[in-house]
Scaffold this motif. Sequence first.
Motif, short mmCIF file in Angstrom:
data_model
loop_
_atom_site.label_atom_id
_atom_site.label_comp_id
_atom_site.label_asym_id
_atom_site.label_seq_id
_atom_site.Cartn_x
_atom_site.Cartn_y
_atom_site.Cartn_z
N UNK A 182 38.83 37.88 18.26
CA UNK A 182 38.84 36.80 17.28
C UNK A 182 37.44 36.37 16.89
N UNK A 183 36.59 36.21 17.89
CA UNK A 183 35.21 35.81 17.60
C UNK A 183 34.47 36.89 16.83
N UNK A 184 34.69 38.13 17.22
CA UNK A 184 34.02 39.23 16.54
C UNK A 184 34.52 39.36 15.10
N UNK A 185 35.81 39.23 14.93
CA UNK A 185 36.37 39.31 13.57
C UNK A 185 35.77 38.23 12.67
N UNK A 186 35.69 37.01 13.17
CA UNK A 186 35.11 35.92 12.37
C UNK A 186 33.63 36.19 12.07
N UNK A 221 35.98 44.30 8.61
CA UNK A 221 37.06 44.00 9.55
C UNK A 221 36.74 44.69 10.87
N UNK A 222 37.51 44.37 11.90
CA UNK A 222 37.32 45.04 13.19
C UNK A 222 37.54 46.54 13.06
N UNK A 223 38.57 46.95 12.33
CA UNK A 223 38.85 48.38 12.16
C UNK A 223 37.70 49.07 11.42
#
Length: 153
Positions: free
Chosen positions: A22-26, A34-36
Amino acid sequence: MTDAAFPTTGYLAWQFSQIIAGRLERALRAEDLTLAQHNALQQVLWTPGVSAAEIARRSGITAQSMGAAVSQLVERGLLRREPHPTSRRSMRLFATAEGGAAAARATSIARRIERETTSPLSPDDKDAIHRLLHRLVEELNPDALAIDSRSLD
């Protein structure tokens, strides 16, 4: 309290995974990733010429989801596709100069998030957790750690 009342290791791992993701995505929103997409960029830099299907296997997500992430990166000029020399169905992926720069910025963000989320731990604890997680992933999803030339054959 009985042992059954305590959270399981799997639950704690899942909770930590959700927190860090969640923190990384934000934080990656600043790079419009995006994370992907971040994962795809990193995998391509680790193994130039890798296919989207191989990245999906390494990442543990569906080929369709990774295909969408890769297509968006190609459209943005961060990745480029080249035909595979022996497989008509497979495309090899390579980072562009802009993609490499975006990946470097994203890596810096990911390292900051990791430092923040592991700050309560001592350096020895961080090393121990890293070694243990590496051992588990190596056993349970070795493709996630496969940074070699298999995808180039």
